[in-house]
Design an enzyme around this catalytic site. Structure first.
Site, mmCIF file in Angstrom:
data_model
loop_
_atom_site.group_PDB
_atom_site.id
_atom_site.type_symbol
_atom_site.label_atom_id
_atom_site.label_comp_id
_atom_site.label_asym_id
_atom_site.label_seq_id
_atom_site.Cartn_x
_atom_site.Cartn_y
_atom_site.Cartn_z
ATOM 1 N N CYS A 1 0.835 -1.200 0.000
ATOM 2 C CA CYS A 1 0.000 0.000 0.000
ATOM 3 C C CYS A 1 0.874 1.256 0.000
ATOM 4 O O CYS A 1 1.385 1.660 1.048
ATOM 5 C CB CYS A 1 -0.920 -0.037 1.223
ATOM 6 S SG CYS A 1 -1.888 1.454 1.415
ATOM 7 N N CYS B 1 -0.280 4.140 2.179
ATOM 8 C CA CYS B 1 -0.064 3.977 3.625
ATOM 9 C C CYS B 1 1.409 4.184 3.988
ATOM 10 O O CYS B 1 1.718 4.773 5.010
ATOM 11 C CB CYS B 1 -0.414 2.566 4.094
ATOM 12 S SG CYS B 1 -1.771 1.831 3.270
ATOM 13 N N ASP B 2 2.307 3.660 3.171
ATOM 14 C CA ASP B 2 3.704 3.553 3.595
ATOM 15 C C ASP B 2 4.686 4.393 2.783
ATOM 16 O O ASP B 2 5.870 4.454 3.127
ATOM 17 C CB ASP B 2 4.146 2.076 3.543
ATOM 18 C CG ASP B 2 3.288 1.213 4.459
ATOM 19 O OD1 ASP B 2 2.900 1.706 5.530
ATOM 20 O OD2 ASP B 2 2.995 0.057 4.109
#
Ligand code: NAP
Length: 314
Positions: free
Chosen positions: A139, A142-143
């Protein structure tokens, strides 16, 4: 031992992403007192999304978890009940339908709205699970932030991979797309964008044979070239695996009709499945659009379909 509840719910919603929560709002406002079973990832994929900029009504954007929390409160306000847990078995042969949860609780339902979503596919290598969260991610939204000024790779050749590659250029010093063919599956506009991007390059006709690390974190990948079968090690700080998604439908296999990729088949322009009284909405039946707003839209449709079924049969 299975513990049976006495209550028979009008509507049980499986999943608490935008599809499930919207279905709950509509079912609750129709006085159907729905029960929402949270599922393995309460809130769904939006819980691992930062800014949502394309959900209508939020001109400044909204954080994924905030959008979910607001929608959840809205569903609660109209009387939706929530239960934390995961359904492990369903019996659709008799009515009311029976659902067994991971804690062995049994729930009875006159209708079921399946909104259990989809999860990211992984390559399935041992080294992948070893370094997942330590340099490997599924993701970018997200990261990506953790890879400021770093060298990262994206595996895949579809819209998701190319979109993630473009997103990652906000943080990373360079982004290399690794694809197993020499042609991308993604849309033309994304292909043109990645090809003209100064921070993005490609390694084509290649697959990841192994993720390499120092025991603590990822340091590179071992790649195999398709035609020469040559293997080479390439250093990098992060790898984002973006090779598609799989719907969470294992409990419905051989019980309702699924397509060849496991997505629930729904009737033309409705959320009807092959079993009357069972409706499907969101990513569990949609491999094409996969947007929060389309999930919410089909969630609304599923609640209306369930309400109509109850009006006719109850
Ligand atoms: P996808 O279109 O199925 O693409 C998956 C990619 O991963 C393909 O390029 C595939 O290679 C590759 N792949 C699959 N398994 C692999 C493996 N084991 N090893 C190496 N590579 C592998 O999945 P997606 O990109 O997640 O998109 C899913 C759907 O959502 C699509 O319909 C897409 O259009 C849509 N979507 C749309 C948008 C948008 O419109 N903005 C954004 C994201 C997603 P091959 O090409 O060789 O099969």
């Amino acid at each position: 031992m299975i513990q049976q509840t006495r209550q028979v719910y009008n509507v049980v919603v499986l999943g608490s992403g935008p599809a499930g929560l919207t279905a709950a709002i509509y079912a609750a406002r129709a006085n159907l007192n729905p029960l929402v079973i949270d599922g393995s990832q309460p809130g769904g994929q939006l819980m691992i999304t930062t800014d949502v900029e394309n959900f209508p009504g939020f001109p400044e954007g909204i954080m994924g978890p905030a959008l979910i929390e607001n929608t959840r409160q809205q569903a609660k306000k109209f009387g939706s009940e929530f239960l934390y847990g995961q359904v492990t078995q369903v019996d659709l042969d008799e009515r009311p339908f029976k659902l067994v949860l991971d804690d062995n609780k049994e729930i009875c339902a006159k209708t079921i709205i399946v909104a259990s979503g989809a999860k990211a596919n992984l390559l399935g290598l041992d080294s992948e699970s070893k370094y997942m969260g330590f340099g490997i991610s599924a993701c970018a939204t997200c990261d990506g932030f953790f890879f400021k000024g770093k060298k990262v790779m994206v595996v895949g050749g579809g819209d998701t991979a190319l979109e993630e590659a473009i997103f990652l250029t906000k943080f990373a010093a360079s982004v290399t797309i690794i694809h197993r063919r020499d042609e991308f599956r993604a849309s033309r506009i994304l292909i043109d964008r990645v090809k003209s991007h100064s921070k993005i390059d490609f390694i084509l006709n290649s697959t990841v044979e192994e993720f390499i690390g120092n025991g603590q974190k990822l340091t590179g990948v071992k790649l195999r070239e398709k035609f020469t079968q040559k293997v080479k090690d390439v250093k990098c700080d992060g790898v984002f695996v973006a090779i598609g998604h799989s719907p969470n439908t294992s409990i419905f296999k051989d019980k309702i009709n699924l397509d060849s990729n496991g997505y629930i088949l729904t009737g033309n322009k409705t959320t009807h499945t092959s079993v009357p009284g069972i409706y499907a909405c969101g990513d569990v039946q949609d491999s094409s659009y996969r947007q929060a707003i389309t999930a919410a839209g089909t969630g609304c449709m599923a609640a209306i379909d369930a309400e109509r079924f109850l009006q006719e049969h109850d």
